[in-house]
Write an enzyme that holds these catalytic residues in place. Structure first.
Site, short mmCIF file in Angstrom:
data_model
loop_
_atom_site.label_atom_id
_atom_site.label_comp_id
_atom_site.label_asym_id
_atom_site.label_seq_id
_atom_site.Cartn_x
_atom_site.Cartn_y
_atom_site.Cartn_z
CD GLU A 116 -2.92 -5.72 4.88
OE1 GLU A 116 -3.05 -4.77 5.38
OE2 GLU A 116 -2.23 -6.17 3.96
CB CYS A 165 -1.16 -0.12 1.14
SG CYS A 165 -2.56 1.08 0.88
CG HIS A 190 -4.30 -2.74 2.58
ND1 HIS A 190 -3.51 -2.59 3.52
CD2 HIS A 190 -4.88 -1.83 2.07
CE1 HIS A 190 -3.51 -1.35 3.49
NE2 HIS A 190 -4.34 -0.91 2.83
#
Length: 197
Positions: free
Chosen positions: A170, A76, A168
């Site tokens: 995650e 990011c 992202h």
């Protein structure tokens, strides 16, 4: 060992949990002795480019990141910090990737927020992933996957030992974990860039 560069900005705990889930040893540190022992460095980031660079410099991490031969994965804002300069704050970045970061120019709502589908020469990267950002990298020869949002937005870039992931991983469920694992296993050197198509 994977080291997440801890400079105080970023969704670091979720990134750390994702890497642990992939069964890697991972540490969160800004200690240069610890970072130097890592196989790969993760540069996370959520927030403002200028604030991030000021903080990185305040911890004297900028020089180390510029000279180390270790693979670096920027996520990011961390991806954007790898570039030479950003219009967000009009400040220099780390200069590890050529080009400048600029505001997303689209008729769609900004920030680019939510799920979007990656497009890549590699079918293995054509996943739905989760984005949150208002600035983007240039669509150049280092892009190996992008997303369409009224304009083409680089989603994964690869240059030498540097990998940038704009979304992202995650927060992108199993799709994000697949891509993060590939990045940790040596990047995407076998994936053709968009420039070759």
């Amino acid at each position: 060992m994977i080291a997440i560069v801890d400079y105080g900005l970023g969704n670091v705990l979720n990134v750390k949990r994702a890497i642990e889930y992939l069964d890697y040893d991972v540490v969160l540190s800004r200690d240069l002795d610890v970072l130097s022992k890592a196989d790969t460095l993760i540069l996370p980031g959520v927030g403002h480019f200028k604030d991030a660079m000021q903080t990185i410099k305040s911890y004297h991490l900028d020089h180390y990141l510029k000279v180390t031969s270790q693979p670096i994965i920027g996520i990011c804002l961390g991806m954007q910090l790898l570039y030479e300069r950003s219009a967000e704050g009009e400040v220099e970045g780390l200069g590890l990737l050529p080009g400048q970061i600029f505001p997303i120019n689209t008729s769609y709502t900004v920030p680019h927020l939510g799920w979007n589908t990656l497009q890549s020469p590699s079918e293995a990267l054509n996943h739905d992933v989760y984005f949150v950002h208002s600035y983007q990298a240039p669509m150049d020869e280092n892009v190996i996957a992008y997303a369409s949002y009224g304009t083409d937005i680089p989603a994964i870039v690869q240059h030498q030992q540097y990998t940038g992931i704009q979304f992202h991983p995650e927060k992108s469920g199993n799709n994000g974990l697949i891509i993060l694992k590939a990045a940790l296993e040596g990047g995407f050197s076998n994936v053709k860039t968009m420039a070759s198509h």
